[in-house]
Structures are given as structure tokens and as C-alpha cells.
Scaffold this motif. Sequence first.
Motif, PDB file in Angstrom:
ATOM      1  N   LYS A  31       6.528  13.367 -11.555  1.00  0.00           N
ATOM      2  CA  LYS A  31       7.020  13.531 -12.927  1.00  0.00           C
ATOM      3  C   LYS A  31       6.138  12.799 -13.935  1.00  0.00           C
ATOM      4  O   LYS A  31       5.941  13.261 -15.040  1.00  0.00           O
ATOM      5  CB  LYS A  31       8.458  13.016 -13.053  1.00  0.00           C
ATOM      6  CG  LYS A  31       9.482  13.883 -12.378  1.00  0.00           C
ATOM      7  CD  LYS A  31       9.808  15.085 -13.232  1.00  0.00           C
ATOM      8  CE  LYS A  31      10.933  15.866 -12.589  1.00  0.00           C
ATOM      9  NZ  LYS A  31      11.405  16.937 -13.402  1.00  0.00           N
ATOM     10  N   ILE A  32       5.614  11.639 -13.531  1.00  0.00           N
ATOM     11  CA  ILE A  32       4.762  10.846 -14.417  1.00  0.00           C
ATOM     12  C   ILE A  32       3.375  11.470 -14.526  1.00  0.00           C
ATOM     13  O   ILE A  32       2.722  11.384 -15.548  1.00  0.00           O
ATOM     14  CB  ILE A  32       4.656   9.401 -13.901  1.00  0.00           C
ATOM     15  CG1 ILE A  32       6.022   8.739 -14.001  1.00  0.00           C
ATOM     16  CG2 ILE A  32       3.625   8.606 -14.665  1.00  0.00           C
ATOM     17  CD1 ILE A  32       6.140   7.481 -13.209  1.00  0.00           C
ATOM     18  N   GLY A  33       2.939  12.109 -13.441  1.00  0.00           N
ATOM     19  CA  GLY A  33       1.629  12.744 -13.457  1.00  0.00           C
ATOM     20  C   GLY A  33       0.514  11.858 -12.929  1.00  0.00           C
ATOM     21  O   GLY A  33      -0.657  12.197 -13.040  1.00  0.00           O
ATOM     22  N   GLU A  34       0.862  10.728 -12.379  1.00  0.00           N
ATOM     23  CA  GLU A  34      -0.125   9.848 -11.760  1.00  0.00           C
ATOM     24  C   GLU A  34       0.573   8.979 -10.724  1.00  0.00           C
ATOM     25  O   GLU A  34       1.789   8.807 -10.754  1.00  0.00           O
ATOM     26  CB  GLU A  34      -0.841   8.979 -12.787  1.00  0.00           C
ATOM     27  CG  GLU A  34       0.057   8.106 -13.627  1.00  0.00           C
ATOM     28  CD  GLU A  34      -0.704   7.329 -14.680  1.00  0.00           C
ATOM     29  OE1 GLU A  34      -1.554   6.494 -14.304  1.00  0.00           O
ATOM     30  OE2 GLU A  34      -0.442   7.549 -15.859  1.00  0.00           O
ATOM     31  N   LYS A  35      -0.223   8.438  -9.794  1.00  0.00           N
ATOM     32  CA  LYS A  35       0.353   7.650  -8.701  1.00  0.00           C
ATOM     33  C   LYS A  35       0.461   6.187  -9.121  1.00  0.00           C
ATOM     34  O   LYS A  35      -0.399   5.366  -8.816  1.00  0.00           O
ATOM     35  CB  LYS A  35      -0.470   7.798  -7.431  1.00  0.00           C
ATOM     36  CG  LYS A  35       0.199   7.187  -6.243  1.00  0.00           C
ATOM     37  CD  LYS A  35      -0.558   7.424  -4.960  1.00  0.00           C
ATOM     38  CE  LYS A  35       0.197   6.765  -3.818  1.00  0.00           C
ATOM     39  NZ  LYS A  35      -0.496   6.914  -2.565  1.00  0.00           N
ATOM     40  N   ILE A  36       1.543   5.880  -9.809  1.00  0.00           N
ATOM     41  CA  ILE A  36       1.792   4.515 -10.262  1.00  0.00           C
ATOM     42  C   ILE A  36       2.498   3.713  -9.172  1.00  0.00           C
ATOM     43  O   ILE A  36       2.196   2.564  -8.941  1.00  0.00           O
ATOM     44  CB  ILE A  36       2.639   4.518 -11.553  1.00  0.00           C
ATOM     45  CG1 ILE A  36       1.809   5.069 -12.710  1.00  0.00           C
ATOM     46  CG2 ILE A  36       3.157   3.129 -11.873  1.00  0.00           C
ATOM     47  CD1 ILE A  36       2.546   5.169 -14.005  1.00  0.00           C
ATOM     48  N   ILE A  37       3.462   4.350  -8.490  1.00  0.00           N
ATOM     49  CA  ILE A  37       4.272   3.663  -7.486  1.00  0.00           C
ATOM     50  C   ILE A  37       3.659   3.854  -6.100  1.00  0.00           C
ATOM     51  O   ILE A  37       3.514   4.970  -5.637  1.00  0.00           O
ATOM     52  CB  ILE A  37       5.712   4.204  -7.489  1.00  0.00           C
ATOM     53  CG1 ILE A  37       6.324   4.096  -8.877  1.00  0.00           C
ATOM     54  CG2 ILE A  37       6.569   3.463  -6.460  1.00  0.00           C
ATOM     55  CD1 ILE A  37       7.607   4.865  -9.035  1.00  0.00           C
ATOM     56  N   LYS A  38       3.294   2.746  -5.455  1.00  0.00           N
ATOM     57  CA  LYS A  38       2.787   2.783  -4.080  1.00  0.00           C
ATOM     58  C   LYS A  38       3.929   2.639  -3.084  1.00  0.00           C
ATOM     59  O   LYS A  38       3.915   3.231  -2.023  1.00  0.00           O
ATOM     60  CB  LYS A  38       1.791   1.641  -3.837  1.00  0.00           C
ATOM     61  CG  LYS A  38       0.521   1.734  -4.640  1.00  0.00           C
ATOM     62  CD  LYS A  38      -0.484   0.692  -4.197  1.00  0.00           C
ATOM     63  CE  LYS A  38       0.041  -0.716  -4.348  1.00  0.00           C
ATOM     64  NZ  LYS A  38      -0.971  -1.756  -4.107  1.00  0.00           N
ATOM     65  N   ASP A  39       4.890   1.807  -3.438  1.00  0.00           N
ATOM     66  CA  ASP A  39       5.996   1.525  -2.527  1.00  0.00           C
ATOM     67  C   ASP A  39       7.168   0.988  -3.345  1.00  0.00           C
ATOM     68  O   ASP A  39       7.029   0.700  -4.535  1.00  0.00           O
ATOM     69  CB  ASP A  39       5.561   0.488  -1.494  1.00  0.00           C
ATOM     70  CG  ASP A  39       6.408   0.512  -0.223  1.00  0.00           C
ATOM     71  OD1 ASP A  39       7.378   1.292  -0.162  1.00  0.00           O
ATOM     72  OD2 ASP A  39       6.091  -0.244   0.699  1.00  0.00           O
ATOM     73  N   MET A  40       8.303   0.855  -2.679  1.00  0.00           N
ATOM     74  CA  MET A  40       9.498   0.310  -3.329  1.00  0.00           C
ATOM     75  C   MET A  40       9.993  -0.887  -2.534  1.00  0.00           C
ATOM     76  O   MET A  40       9.945  -0.884  -1.316  1.00  0.00           O
ATOM     77  CB  MET A  40      10.610   1.362  -3.401  1.00  0.00           C
ATOM     78  CG  MET A  40      10.266   2.533  -4.286  1.00  0.00           C
ATOM     79  SD  MET A  40      11.524   3.848  -4.236  1.00  0.00           S
ATOM     80  CE  MET A  40      12.864   3.082  -5.107  1.00  0.00           C
ATOM     81  N   ARG A  41      10.460  -1.884  -3.260  1.00  0.00           N
ATOM     82  CA  ARG A  41      11.076  -3.064  -2.649  1.00  0.00           C
ATOM     83  C   ARG A  41      12.502  -3.136  -3.146  1.00  0.00           C
ATOM     84  O   ARG A  41      12.760  -3.034  -4.349  1.00  0.00           O
ATOM     85  CB  ARG A  41      10.325  -4.325  -3.014  1.00  0.00           C
ATOM     86  CG  ARG A  41       8.942  -4.389  -2.442  1.00  0.00           C
ATOM     87  CD  ARG A  41       8.265  -5.670  -2.833  1.00  0.00           C
ATOM     88  NE  ARG A  41       6.935  -5.713  -2.258  1.00  0.00           N
ATOM     89  CZ  ARG A  41       5.940  -6.423  -2.763  1.00  0.00           C
ATOM     90  NH1 ARG A  41       6.130  -7.148  -3.840  1.00  0.00           N
ATOM     91  NH2 ARG A  41       4.763  -6.411  -2.195  1.00  0.00           N
ATOM     92  N   PHE A  42      13.415  -3.342  -2.224  1.00  0.00           N
ATOM     93  CA  PHE A  42      14.826  -3.381  -2.574  1.00  0.00           C
ATOM     94  C   PHE A  42      15.377  -4.789  -2.406  1.00  0.00           C
ATOM     95  O   PHE A  42      15.007  -5.506  -1.458  1.00  0.00           O
ATOM     96  CB  PHE A  42      15.614  -2.415  -1.692  1.00  0.00           C
ATOM     97  CG  PHE A  42      15.121  -1.002  -1.781  1.00  0.00           C
ATOM     98  CD1 PHE A  42      15.400  -0.226  -2.893  1.00  0.00           C
ATOM     99  CD2 PHE A  42      14.349  -0.464  -0.779  1.00  0.00           C
ATOM    100  CE1 PHE A  42      14.933   1.073  -2.984  1.00  0.00           C
ATOM    101  CE2 PHE A  42      13.869   0.836  -0.860  1.00  0.00           C
ATOM    102  CZ  PHE A  42      14.164   1.612  -1.959  1.00  0.00           C
ATOM    103  N   HIS A  43      16.254  -5.170  -3.309  1.00  0.00           N
ATOM    104  CA  HIS A  43      16.901  -6.471  -3.270  1.00  0.00           C
ATOM    105  C   HIS A  43      18.396  -6.237  -3.376  1.00  0.00           C
ATOM    106  O   HIS A  43      18.861  -5.537  -4.282  1.00  0.00           O
ATOM    107  CB  HIS A  43      16.437  -7.346  -4.435  1.00  0.00           C
ATOM    108  CG  HIS A  43      14.950  -7.426  -4.554  1.00  0.00           C
ATOM    109  ND1 HIS A  43      14.203  -8.317  -3.833  1.00  0.00           N
ATOM    110  CD2 HIS A  43      14.069  -6.704  -5.292  1.00  0.00           C
ATOM    111  CE1 HIS A  43      12.924  -8.152  -4.143  1.00  0.00           C
ATOM    112  NE2 HIS A  43      12.814  -7.177  -5.010  1.00  0.00           N
ATOM    113  N   LEU A  44      19.148  -6.801  -2.468  1.00  0.00           N
ATOM    114  CA  LEU A  44      20.605  -6.669  -2.514  1.00  0.00           C
ATOM    115  C   LEU A  44      21.133  -7.672  -3.541  1.00  0.00           C
ATOM    116  O   LEU A  44      20.814  -8.862  -3.471  1.00  0.00           O
ATOM    117  CB  LEU A  44      21.202  -6.944  -1.135  1.00  0.00           C
ATOM    118  CG  LEU A  44      22.669  -6.613  -0.949  1.00  0.00           C
ATOM    119  CD1 LEU A  44      22.963  -5.139  -1.267  1.00  0.00           C
ATOM    120  CD2 LEU A  44      23.103  -6.924   0.472  1.00  0.00           C
TER     121      LEU A  44
END
Length: 95
Positions: free
Chosen positions: A79-92
Motif C-alpha cells: 500500500k505504501i509502495g516501498e519496503k519500509i517494514i522488514k519485520d514486526m515486533r510485538f509487545h504484550l
Amino acid sequence: MVKLVPIKDVLTPCLEKFTLGTGTYLIYQLWEKEIGKLSPHSRLLGIKKGYLEVEVNSPVALQEFFLRKEEIIQRLNKKIGEKIIKDMRFHLAKK
């Protein structure tokens, strides 16, 4: 006479000044729509070196995010049109 200016022309320079680039800003705009039913169970904390930091309010939602992580990353980057996000980190979230 007052000249009307598109809001993106005003906001984009301000956001970039505060290191919240256009792509990052778009992620915040797209989050609720792209995440759907999981959106109320999460809060974006920011993007650090390509890692999207997300706070999640329940262990069940955390598991769902883990299962959908790759799909979410691909959808947001597309949707953004570029690879900004490499991975996601989650915090509870702490209660």
C-alpha cells in the motif's frame, strides 16, 4: 483572498521534520483499515530501523498477529509502495 492548499502539502514537510516520513505516516493511516478486527487490540509504537513495533492487549490477539505477521507486512509495504517494514515486533501490554 485566502489561497487553499492541500493538507498533504502542509503536513508532509512537518512530518518529515519530526522524522515521521511520509511512508511512516501512511502506515499509521492504513493500520486500522488493513488490520481489520485486530486493530482495537493493538497500538502502533513506531518504526525503528525497519521494525514495526506494536503493542498488543491480549495473548489471543498476540497469537493472531504472529500468525498474520508476514501478510500484514506485505500488505502495508504494498500500500505504501516501498519496503519500509522488514519485520514486526510485538509487545504484550501490561495491565
